[in-house]
Design a protein around this motif. Structure first.
Motif, PDB file in Angstrom:
ATOM      1  N   GLY A 183      24.643 -22.693  50.985  1.00 53.79           N
ATOM      2  CA  GLY A 183      25.212 -21.347  51.155  1.00 53.79           C
ATOM      3  C   GLY A 183      24.319 -20.259  50.568  1.00 53.79           C
ATOM      4  O   GLY A 183      24.806 -19.220  50.128  1.00 53.79           O
ATOM      5  N   GLY A 184      23.001 -20.485  50.571  1.00 58.00           N
ATOM      6  CA  GLY A 184      22.084 -19.448  50.074  1.00 58.00           C
ATOM      7  C   GLY A 184      21.709 -19.620  48.607  1.00 58.00           C
ATOM      8  O   GLY A 184      20.889 -18.866  48.078  1.00 58.00           O
ATOM      9  N   ALA A 185      22.303 -20.615  47.924  1.00 57.48           N
ATOM     10  CA  ALA A 185      21.933 -20.875  46.523  1.00 57.48           C
ATOM     11  C   ALA A 185      20.546 -21.548  46.506  1.00 57.48           C
ATOM     12  O   ALA A 185      20.159 -22.153  47.502  1.00 57.48           O
ATOM     13  CB  ALA A 185      22.967 -21.799  45.871  1.00 57.48           C
ATOM     14  N   PRO A 186      19.796 -21.463  45.404  1.00 63.20           N
ATOM     15  CA  PRO A 186      20.122 -20.733  44.181  1.00 63.20           C
ATOM     16  C   PRO A 186      19.962 -19.216  44.274  1.00 63.20           C
ATOM     17  O   PRO A 186      20.463 -18.499  43.423  1.00 63.20           O
ATOM     18  CB  PRO A 186      19.140 -21.320  43.160  1.00 63.20           C
ATOM     19  CG  PRO A 186      18.010 -21.853  43.963  1.00 63.20           C
ATOM     20  CD  PRO A 186      18.592 -22.304  45.264  1.00 63.20           C
ATOM     21  N   GLN A 222      14.677 -20.781  52.753  1.00 64.51           N
ATOM     22  CA  GLN A 222      13.685 -19.707  52.819  1.00 64.51           C
ATOM     23  C   GLN A 222      13.496 -19.107  51.439  1.00 64.51           C
ATOM     24  O   GLN A 222      14.419 -19.056  50.635  1.00 64.51           O
ATOM     25  CB  GLN A 222      14.095 -18.613  53.817  1.00 64.51           C
ATOM     26  CG  GLN A 222      15.367 -17.868  53.435  1.00 64.51           C
ATOM     27  CD  GLN A 222      15.732 -16.768  54.432  1.00 64.51           C
ATOM     28  OE1 GLN A 222      15.304 -16.799  55.587  1.00 64.51           O
ATOM     29  NE2 GLN A 222      16.496 -15.795  53.994  1.00 64.51           N
ATOM     30  N   PHE A 223      12.264 -18.679  51.175  1.00 65.30           N
ATOM     31  CA  PHE A 223      12.022 -17.824  50.028  1.00 65.30           C
ATOM     32  C   PHE A 223      12.193 -16.389  50.518  1.00 65.30           C
ATOM     33  O   PHE A 223      11.771 -16.054  51.631  1.00 65.30           O
ATOM     34  CB  PHE A 223      10.584 -17.977  49.514  1.00 65.30           C
ATOM     35  CG  PHE A 223      10.383 -19.117  48.569  1.00 65.30           C
ATOM     36  CD1 PHE A 223      10.999 -19.125  47.333  1.00 65.30           C
ATOM     37  CD2 PHE A 223       9.541 -20.178  48.904  1.00 65.30           C
ATOM     38  CE1 PHE A 223      10.791 -20.168  46.430  1.00 65.30           C
ATOM     39  CE2 PHE A 223       9.334 -21.222  48.021  1.00 65.30           C
ATOM     40  CZ  PHE A 223       9.959 -21.215  46.781  1.00 65.30           C
ATOM     41  N   ARG A 224      12.821 -15.544  49.695  1.00 70.12           N
ATOM     42  CA  ARG A 224      12.993 -14.140  50.093  1.00 70.12           C
ATOM     43  C   ARG A 224      12.618 -13.247  48.910  1.00 70.12           C
ATOM     44  O   ARG A 224      13.013 -13.506  47.775  1.00 70.12           O
ATOM     45  CB  ARG A 224      14.440 -13.881  50.511  1.00 70.12           C
ATOM     46  CG  ARG A 224      14.647 -12.531  51.207  1.00 70.12           C
ATOM     47  CD  ARG A 224      15.958 -12.536  51.972  1.00 70.12           C
ATOM     48  NE  ARG A 224      17.110 -12.524  51.094  1.00 70.12           N
ATOM     49  CZ  ARG A 224      17.734 -11.419  50.690  1.00 70.12           C
ATOM     50  NH1 ARG A 224      17.330 -10.217  51.101  1.00 70.12           N
ATOM     51  NH2 ARG A 224      18.792 -11.494  49.900  1.00 70.12           N
ATOM     52  N   THR A 225      11.831 -12.219  49.215  1.00 78.91           N
ATOM     53  CA  THR A 225      11.487 -11.195  48.222  1.00 78.91           C
ATOM     54  C   THR A 225      12.054  -9.871  48.669  1.00 78.91           C
ATOM     55  O   THR A 225      11.897  -9.500  49.841  1.00 78.91           O
ATOM     56  CB  THR A 225       9.953 -11.013  48.116  1.00 78.91           C
ATOM     57  OG1 THR A 225       9.390 -12.180  47.558  1.00 78.91           O
ATOM     58  CG2 THR A 225       9.579  -9.836  47.230  1.00 78.91           C
TER      59      THR A 225
END
Ligand code: IMP
Length: 195
Positions: free
Chosen positions: A78-81, A115-118
């Motif tokens: 669910g988008g964690a961590p 995914q990594f997101r910045t």
């Protein structure tokens, strides 16, 4: 014009300085303002933390400010961590504790996409801010591979590659990473602003 980067991480600072090589722009960092305390990153989204850091620094220095916040978002979790990536296994915790926890949480999952997101926030001296984001999609493998980089790099294989971020050359990572993609957008935004 002055732009203050809200970081005390020398590596991030050099990466950002290289992008902001504009005539007439002086790039400073939190190192140049030791009297201004670091903000507490207590937002529940990457956006909230990046905006809080940029706006606080801009208002207290009277200059433009830039701040970033990044995290790993795993679809099956669910988008964690996400915004809690740095302290996923509790505080204080190490990269190794975080990776172990991620492997445990995904033990029975077939969907290992992530995914990594910045998120990068830019604030003007009055505290008006805007955010830009960069994403790097990939998958989480079942055991640690490679020793380069930091954080979740040994578990993350970016889309289009077979090696993890920790096995790839830093030159490749710095070209395709979430942070690089967000910075490319910021660079385009800034050159428009200076026109
Ligand atoms: P920060 O906002 O860049 O400090 O990132 C917060 C946390 O996200 C880090 O402590 C890492 O756990 C994770 N993270 C962010 N970027 C990366 C990356 O490029 N590789 C691996 N982990 C990352």
């Amino acid at each position: 014009m002055k732009l203050i980067i809200a970081t005390r991480n020398e590596y991030k600072l050099q990466e950002i300085k290289a992008i902001f090589d504009f005539q007439g722009l002086e790039v400073l960092s939190a190192f140049d303002f030791p009297e201004i305390p670091d903000v507490v990153e207590d937002g529940d989204t990457l956006e909230a933390n990046a905006i809080k850091k940029a706006v606080t620094l801009a208002k207290s220095t009277g200059c433009w400010a830039l701040a970033d916040d990044s995290g790993l978002e795993v679809h099956a979790l669910g988008g964690a961590p996400g915004v809690y990536s740095a302290r996923y296994a509790g505080e204080p915790c190490s990269y190794s504790n975080n990776n172990d926890k991620l492997l445990r949480e995904l033990a029975d999952e077939s969907d290992r996409t992530a995914q990594f997101r910045t998120v990068i926030a830019l604030s003007d001296p009055e505290g008006n801010s805007q955010t830009l984001e960069g994403v790097c999609a990939g998958t989480i493998i079942k055991e640690l591979h490679g020793t380069n980089g930091f954080g979740y790099d040994p578990l993350f294989v970016p889309e289009g590659y077979i090696e993890t971020f920790a096995e790839l050359d830093s030159e490749v990572k710095n070209r395709i990473s979430h942070r690089a993609r967000a910075l490319q957008k910021v660079q385009a935004f800034w050159s428009e602003l200076l026109k």
